[in-house]
Design a protein around this motif. Structure first.
Motif, mmCIF file in Angstrom:
data_model
loop_
_atom_site.group_PDB
_atom_site.id
_atom_site.type_symbol
_atom_site.label_atom_id
_atom_site.label_comp_id
_atom_site.label_asym_id
_atom_site.label_seq_id
_atom_site.Cartn_x
_atom_site.Cartn_y
_atom_site.Cartn_z
ATOM 1 N N MET A 94 25.584 -0.599 8.506
ATOM 2 C CA MET A 94 24.414 0.183 8.910
ATOM 3 C C MET A 94 24.004 -0.203 10.329
ATOM 4 O O MET A 94 23.834 -1.385 10.642
ATOM 5 C CB MET A 94 23.238 -0.077 7.971
ATOM 6 N N GLU A 95 23.876 0.791 11.212
ATOM 7 C CA GLU A 95 23.496 0.521 12.600
ATOM 8 C C GLU A 95 22.076 -0.048 12.651
ATOM 9 O O GLU A 95 21.183 0.412 11.945
ATOM 10 C CB GLU A 95 23.574 1.817 13.414
ATOM 11 N N HIS A 96 21.881 -1.062 13.497
ATOM 12 C CA HIS A 96 20.580 -1.707 13.688
ATOM 13 C C HIS A 96 20.068 -2.359 12.402
ATOM 14 O O HIS A 96 18.863 -2.529 12.214
ATOM 15 C CB HIS A 96 19.538 -0.700 14.187
ATOM 16 N N PHE A 97 20.982 -2.782 11.527
ATOM 17 C CA PHE A 97 20.537 -3.392 10.271
ATOM 18 C C PHE A 97 19.778 -4.695 10.512
ATOM 19 O O PHE A 97 18.865 -5.041 9.741
ATOM 20 C CB PHE A 97 21.735 -3.671 9.359
ATOM 21 N N ALA A 98 20.127 -5.408 11.557
ATOM 22 C CA ALA A 98 19.442 -6.678 11.843
ATOM 23 C C ALA A 98 17.948 -6.447 12.042
ATOM 24 O O ALA A 98 17.109 -7.238 11.586
ATOM 25 C CB ALA A 98 20.048 -7.348 13.077
ATOM 26 N N ILE A 99 17.615 -5.310 12.695
ATOM 27 C CA ILE A 99 16.193 -4.994 12.916
ATOM 28 C C ILE A 99 15.531 -4.617 11.591
ATOM 29 O O ILE A 99 14.422 -5.070 11.278
ATOM 30 C CB ILE A 99 16.051 -3.843 13.940
ATOM 31 N N VAL A 100 16.237 -3.788 10.800
ATOM 32 C CA VAL A 100 15.708 -3.383 9.497
ATOM 33 C C VAL A 100 15.493 -4.605 8.609
ATOM 34 O O VAL A 100 14.462 -4.739 7.925
ATOM 35 C CB VAL A 100 16.660 -2.382 8.808
ATOM 36 N N HIS A 101 16.462 -5.529 8.633
ATOM 37 C CA HIS A 101 16.377 -6.746 7.819
ATOM 38 C C HIS A 101 15.161 -7.579 8.231
ATOM 39 O O HIS A 101 14.425 -8.103 7.377
ATOM 40 C CB HIS A 101 17.668 -7.563 7.989
ATOM 41 N N ALA A 104 20.813 2.361 -1.880
ATOM 42 C CA ALA A 104 21.448 3.386 -1.038
ATOM 43 C C ALA A 104 22.561 2.781 -0.181
ATOM 44 O O ALA A 104 23.638 3.381 -0.003
ATOM 45 C CB ALA A 104 20.389 4.039 -0.150
ATOM 46 N N LEU A 105 22.306 1.585 0.360
ATOM 47 C CA LEU A 105 23.330 0.920 1.169
ATOM 48 C C LEU A 105 24.557 0.590 0.326
ATOM 49 O O LEU A 105 25.702 0.750 0.787
ATOM 50 C CB LEU A 105 22.760 -0.359 1.792
ATOM 51 N N GLU A 106 24.327 0.160 -0.889
ATOM 52 C CA GLU A 106 25.439 -0.187 -1.772
ATOM 53 C C GLU A 106 26.272 1.045 -2.107
ATOM 54 O O GLU A 106 27.506 0.991 -2.142
ATOM 55 C CB GLU A 106 24.895 -0.824 -3.045
ATOM 56 N N GLU A 107 25.584 2.175 -2.348
ATOM 57 C CA GLU A 107 26.306 3.419 -2.652
ATOM 58 C C GLU A 107 27.140 3.885 -1.464
ATOM 59 O O GLU A 107 28.194 4.502 -1.640
ATOM 60 C CB GLU A 107 25.307 4.519 -3.036
ATOM 61 N N ASN A 108 26.672 3.596 -0.255
ATOM 62 C CA ASN A 108 27.407 4.009 0.950
ATOM 63 C C ASN A 108 28.495 3.003 1.343
ATOM 64 O O ASN A 108 29.142 3.149 2.377
ATOM 65 C CB ASN A 108 26.440 4.175 2.128
ATOM 66 N N GLY A 109 28.633 1.955 0.524
ATOM 67 C CA GLY A 109 29.694 0.997 0.787
ATOM 68 C C GLY A 109 29.299 -0.171 1.669
ATOM 69 O O GLY A 109 30.136 -1.033 1.976
ATOM 70 N N THR A 110 28.037 -0.218 2.099
ATOM 71 C CA THR A 110 27.580 -1.337 2.936
ATOM 72 C C THR A 110 27.086 -2.434 2.011
ATOM 73 O O THR A 110 25.889 -2.736 1.926
ATOM 74 C CB THR A 110 26.451 -0.878 3.889
ATOM 75 N N VAL A 111 28.019 -3.077 1.320
ATOM 76 C CA VAL A 111 27.683 -4.023 0.253
ATOM 77 C C VAL A 111 26.995 -5.267 0.791
ATOM 78 O O VAL A 111 26.047 -5.783 0.191
ATOM 79 C CB VAL A 111 28.954 -4.401 -0.540
ATOM 80 N N GLU A 112 27.470 -5.773 1.921
ATOM 81 C CA GLU A 112 26.892 -7.007 2.475
ATOM 82 C C GLU A 112 25.428 -6.806 2.872
ATOM 83 O O GLU A 112 24.576 -7.676 2.630
ATOM 84 C CB GLU A 112 27.707 -7.470 3.679
ATOM 85 N N ASP A 113 25.137 -5.655 3.491
ATOM 86 C CA ASP A 113 23.748 -5.374 3.879
ATOM 87 C C ASP A 113 22.851 -5.260 2.645
ATOM 88 O O ASP A 113 21.712 -5.757 2.632
ATOM 89 C CB ASP A 113 23.676 -4.084 4.692
#
Length: 391
Positions: free
Chosen positions: A1-8, A32-41
């Motif tokens: 996910m782009e800019h996830f560090a800011i979201v986190h 939603a992130l898990e469904e999109n495959g961004t498991v680590e986020d």
């Protein structure tokens, strides 16, 4: 996910003071992130949620007074997570602890006051009742016009029991999604059944309408059926108090679920007089003045009497010496048009002799010439002359 560090970072800061709605939305984002495959986020957000829950568990907890120990269940804490609607995250209930529900018993007739006190006596003498094969009342339906003190009575009863109030948010429980309203009702009852509390269902007619109402869809039947099942299951678990302004709308099967059914009527003259005294403080109104205020508000609820007295107090504080009590009352009537009967408005708008005649002939007041003169700012001879002219 782009800019996830800011979201986190934003989520981490927000979860320092978590709420149910916030936790719900962060969980949605993780899903939603898990469904999109961004498991680590997604895993990183779930770690934040776990830390948030752990900090809540370590927060010092305020205990509920032990007077309600006879009611089974866990102790409800200020840190307890409250149930929410799964689609919107809206909280389904609110909690008020005993220190927040210490309201005075509304001004009721002596009979109604004794009925309320009997419920408290039942809860205080559960063992004595058990000895004769009965148990304290666990369900109570309070009905009556708006503003008569029904909800205040429910909170007062909970306070006497020493238990927190779990107030169901009817607006949040009802949903446009098929089956969601019934599910929310079950969530609220399941939560209340788990803890030592008094479950209060205000605006009860919204979820307990007659199932044969032709204007309602089949969803209403599912809602009422779920309500009846949960009321039955709660009988031996905890105290339930339902409040409604519209008893005629209730399904007939609902009435049978409540052991006590209390009708709170509009206050009679004596009760209105006491309400005026209560809300007149700290102003020092004369007894005759208090009685007149109570008399002109015939047909009003306690809340309407309180509102009128508040207006009258303002009038007296802002211009204390410019008018007699009757002149002040006449001014305040104009600011409370919907609270005063057409007959009273007519009497106070005609002439002084009509008001004086009403003061003399009102059986509740029992005023003499001296008291009427004091109220109207007239001399005794003038009052006597106007009374003779009117007769």
């Amino acid at each position: 996910m782009e800019h996830f560090a800011i979201v986190h970072a934003i989520c981490r800061l927000a979860l320092a003071q978590p709420t149910d709605a916030l936790n719900f939305q962060v969980k949605r984002l993780a899903d939603a992130l898990e469904e999109n495959g961004t498991v680590e986020d997604a895993a990183a957000l779930r770690s934040l949620l776990k830390l948030s829950e752990r900090s809540l568990e370590m927060t010092p907890r305020r205990l509920v007074p032990a007077r309600g120990a006879a009611v089974p269940g866990e102790t409800l804490l200020t840190t307890t997570i409250l149930p929410a609607d799964k689609e919107t995250g809206t909280r389904l209930l609110e909690v008020a602890f005993p220190e927040e529900t210490g309201r005075a018993l509304p001004v009721f007739s002596e009979g109604l006051k004794r009925a309320a006190e009997q419920l408290v006596a039942e809860w205080s003498n559960a063992e004595a009742l058990k000895g004769v094969g009965v148990t304290p009342t666990m369900s109570c339906l309070i009905v009556g016009p708006p503003g008569t003190g029904k909800t205040t009575l429910a909170y007062w009863l909970a306070n006497q029991l020493g238990l927190p109030v779990v107030l169901a948010r009817i607006d949040a429980m009802m949903s446009s999604f098929l089956g969601t309203s019934a599910r929310n009702i079950t969530q609220v009852f399941s939560f209340a059944n788990r803890f030592k509390c008094v479950l209060v269902l205000d605006e009860f007619d919204s979820i307990a309408k007659m199932r044969d109402d032709p204007n309602e869809a089949g969803e209403l039947k599912r809602v009422v059926n779920a309500l009846l099942q949960n009321l039955d299951a709660r009988k031996s678990v905890g105290v339930t108090i339902a409040v409604t302004n519209h008893p005629k709308l209730l399904d007939s099967a609902v009435w049978r679920r409540f052991e006590a059914q209390i009708q709170v009527p509009l206050p009679e003259f004596a009760a209105r007089r006491e309400i005026v005294r209560r809300y007149a403080e700290p102003c020092d109104f004369k007894d005759a003045e208090v009685a007149v205020l109570a008399a002109i508000l015939d047909g009003c609820s306690g809340a309407e009497v309180e509102d009128f007295v508040r207006s009258y107090k303002k009038r007296n504080v802002l211009d204390p010496a410019s008018a007699s009590p009757i002149d002040s009352i006449r001014d305040v009537i104009l600011l409370n048009d919907g609270r005063v009967s057409p007959e009273i408005k007519r009497i106070f708008s005609v002439d002084e002799s009509s008001v004086i005649s009403w003061l003399k002939n009102n059986s509740d007041l029992g005023l003499g010439v001296v008291e009427i003169a004091s109220l109207t700012g007239k001399s005794k001879s003038t009052v006597s002359r106007l009374l003779n002219t009117k007769s």
